[in-house]
Design an enzyme around this catalytic site. Structure first.
Site, PDB file in Angstrom:
ATOM      1  N   HIS A  35       0.822  -1.206  -0.064  1.00 18.74           N
ATOM      2  CA  HIS A  35      -0.084  -0.066   0.000  1.00 18.74           C
ATOM      3  C   HIS A  35       0.913   1.385   0.113  1.00 18.74           C
ATOM      4  O   HIS A  35       1.503   1.555   1.124  1.00 18.74           O
ATOM      5  CB  HIS A  35      -0.868  -0.059   1.243  1.00 18.74           C
ATOM      6  N   ASP A  37       0.553   5.713  -0.957  1.00 20.04           N
ATOM      7  CA  ASP A  37      -0.529   6.702  -1.395  1.00 20.04           C
ATOM      8  C   ASP A  37       0.078   7.654  -2.278  1.00 20.04           C
ATOM      9  O   ASP A  37      -0.502   8.693  -2.151  1.00 20.04           O
ATOM     10  CB  ASP A  37      -1.184   7.196  -0.201  1.00 20.04           C
ATOM     11  N   GLU A 140      -8.848   1.431  -2.621  1.00 20.98           N
ATOM     12  CA  GLU A 140      -9.012   1.529  -1.360  1.00 20.98           C
ATOM     13  C   GLU A 140     -10.489   2.205  -0.820  1.00 20.98           C
ATOM     14  O   GLU A 140     -10.487   3.212  -0.711  1.00 20.98           O
ATOM     15  CB  GLU A 140      -8.039   2.352  -0.593  1.00 20.98           C
ATOM     16  N   HIS A 167     -13.105   1.785   3.340  1.00 22.18           N
ATOM     17  CA  HIS A 167     -12.142   2.577   3.867  1.00 22.18           C
ATOM     18  C   HIS A 167     -12.770   2.976   5.346  1.00 22.18           C
ATOM     19  O   HIS A 167     -13.219   1.869   6.042  1.00 22.18           O
ATOM     20  CB  HIS A 167     -11.956   3.912   3.282  1.00 22.18           C
ATOM     21  N   HIS A 213      -8.818  -1.838   7.195  1.00 22.56           N
ATOM     22  CA  HIS A 213      -9.988  -0.866   7.571  1.00 22.56           C
ATOM     23  C   HIS A 213     -11.204  -1.462   7.674  1.00 22.56           C
ATOM     24  O   HIS A 213     -12.105  -0.741   8.077  1.00 22.56           O
ATOM     25  CB  HIS A 213     -10.166  -0.075   6.200  1.00 22.56           C
ATOM     26  N   HIS A 234      -2.446  -3.223   4.591  1.00 28.53           N
ATOM     27  CA  HIS A 234      -1.722  -2.287   5.470  1.00 28.53           C
ATOM     28  C   HIS A 234      -2.264  -2.386   6.876  1.00 28.53           C
ATOM     29  O   HIS A 234      -2.959  -1.372   7.179  1.00 28.53           O
ATOM     30  CB  HIS A 234      -1.341  -0.691   4.778  1.00 28.53           C
ATOM     31  N   ASP A 303       2.357   1.779   3.801  1.00 27.27           N
ATOM     32  CA  ASP A 303       1.491   3.122   4.041  1.00 27.27           C
ATOM     33  C   ASP A 303       2.287   4.309   3.750  1.00 27.27           C
ATOM     34  O   ASP A 303       1.500   5.617   4.086  1.00 27.27           O
ATOM     35  CB  ASP A 303       0.628   3.012   5.406  1.00 27.27           C
TER      36      ASP A 303
HETATM   37 ZN   LIG Z   1      -5.502   2.921   4.451  1.00 30.82          ZN
END
Ligand SMILES: [Zn+2]
Ligand SMILES: *[C@@H]1O[C@H](CO)[C@@H](O)[C@H](O)[C@H]1NC(C)=O
Ligand SMILES: *[C@@H]1O[C@H](CO)[C@@H](O)[C@H](O)[C@H]1NC(C)=O
Ligand SMILES: *[C@@H]1O[C@H](CO)[C@@H](O)[C@H](O)[C@H]1NC(C)=O
Length: 408
Positions: A35, A37, A140, A167, A213, A234, A303
């Protein structure tokens, strides 16, 4: 004096030895991270544009991730997160998801010497051979499909290979972790009837199910339903840091049983439950999950670029070899390290691909109209909910005279 020198060298020289060993291993088996971003950072900083000079990924500053850092970190596979916030739910979630997926695909187009867009386990092996970063798409949040199996299938065709079921908000069909903290109300008590159809359709397509999540009840429901292993892209170990985003022990046991995978999150709040954390505490999570769920069940999901603080010693993606050196210092075998780096994820992905099937027809179930929110939604295909139809009006007109006659 001589003794002191010898002692220092013993400490320092062996530290270097572990790092050299980490580099040797990672040159053969690079790391696949669950994961990252960066696409969200590109959206926020440059409104999704990659071609302005300041967005150039070979020089990008102020992020945990850029091309030189990926190379220094021996990252050979990355699930890039196509993340869109929960506030897009019932609004422009699908459009924004498509745009983030397009951004990931543009990364491969603009930097073909670095990124190879991958949609299969075989593609990842190919990228390793070409010394490129296999670039995969993880969506996600289940709100990205807007409660539609048609959208799920369309995203699959555009390259989505994992989807995180929620999420930090419930979808109409699956509950998120805030339910376990008492900050959201349980809505589906895990998965609703439609949620189960989503899981089955992901199995049929060959999309990896991601349980980071989600609520514990959702984890349990999916782990007993899914025909294929799942991942936590993650998440870390709850026993070491009591944060509800982490994975509790009884779930780690199910992870072992189902040959699933937990990719450890580096966010300080999930590692130490505090503002500060360090590399050694991340290694504690890796050790813990390896010991409880098995050496086949542990991986990395840093992450990076999705969190605002990271452990000392793991400040950006270039630091991965230092973490591998620490695992070697803790007597992980070369095979265990290679499994955590890439082979565990590749095994799960291959099993997901094996479970997928073209022989079963697409799932044509639809969610009940009343299960979805939003008053700007059209209702085509749901005749009982067409806005022209005044529910109840006609029957009342007809029944009143009947009632009158009956009373007489
Ligand atoms: Zn996340
Ligand atoms: C990014 O910068 C490098 C080095 O200056 C340059 O070679 C490359 O063409 C640039 N790439 C893009 C997409 O602008
Ligand atoms: C990491 O943090 C823990 C907890 O604060 C501490 O006990 C340990 O000494 C630290 N390790 C290093 C290598 O700094
Ligand atoms: C599950 O646990 C067993 C027994 O501890 C172990 O042998 C096995 O390798 C584990 N499975 C995975 C996927 O790690």
């Amino acid at each position: 004096m001589w003794n002191w020198w010898l002692f220092s060298c013993l400490a320092l020289c062996t530290a270097d030895q572990f790092r050299d060993e980490a580099i040797r291993i990672m040159s053969q088996t690079p790391l696949i991270d669950g994961h990252n971003d960066l696409p969200w950072q590109i959206l926020k900083k440059f409104n999704g544009q990659l071609q302005p000079k300041e967005a150039n990924l070979t020089q990008l500053e102020g992020t945990h991730t850029n091309i030189p850092k990926l190379k220094a970190g021996f990252v050979g596979g990355q699930f890039w997160s196509a993340y869109v916030p929960c506030e897009t739910q019932n609004k422009d979630a699908v459009r924004r998801t498509l745009e983030q997926m397009d951004l990931i695909s543009r990364m491969c187009t603009i930097y073909p010497e670095t990124f190879l867009c991958a949609t299969s386990s075989a593609d990842i092996a190919q990228a390793f051979q070409e010394k490129k970063v296999a670039s995969l798409i993880g969506v996600e949040g289940g709100h990205s499909i807007d409660s539609s199996l048609g959208v799920l299938r369309a995203l699959y065709r555009l390259g989505m290979r994992y989807m995180t079921l929620t999420h930090s908000c419930n979808t109409p069909w699956a509950d998120n972790w805030l339910v376990d903290r008492g900050d959201d109300k349980p809505q589906s008590n895990g998965l609703s009837t439609f949620g189960k159809e989503v899981v089955k359709e992901m199995n049929r397509l060959g999309v990896i199910i991601d349980l980071s999540h989600v609520s514990v009840a959702t984890m349990e429901a999916v782990l007993s339903l899914s025909q294929a292993p799942v991942i936590f892209s993650h998440s870390s170990a709850y026993e070491l840091c009591h944060h509800k985003r982490n994975v509790p022990d009884h779930i780690l046991q199910l992870v072992n049983k189902t040959r699933s995978l937990v990719m450890v999150n580096f966010y300080n709040e999930y590692v130490s439950c505090q503002k500060e954390a360090n590399l050694s505490q991340v290694a504690d999570h890796l050790d813990y999950i390896k010991n409880l769920a098995g050496p086949g069940a542990v991986g990395f999901g840093g992450d990076y670029d999705g969190v605002d603080n990271l452990p000392t010693g793991l400040q950006d993606v270039s630091a991965y070899p230092d973490l591998i050196a620490e695992l070697l210092r803790r007597k992980w075998t070369e095979t265990e390290v290679k499994n955590a780096l890439a082979n565990n994820l590749l095994r799960v992905f291959r099993e997901v691909e094996k479970v997928s099937s073209n022989n079963i027809l697409p799932n044509e179930n639809v969610i009940e109209f009343s299960e979805m929110e939003s008053n700007c939604r059209t209702s085509y295909g749901y005749p009982d909910h067409s806005p022209q139809h005044q529910p109840g009006a006609l029957p009342v007109v007809l029944t009143l005279p009947l009632l009158y006659l009956w009373l007489l």
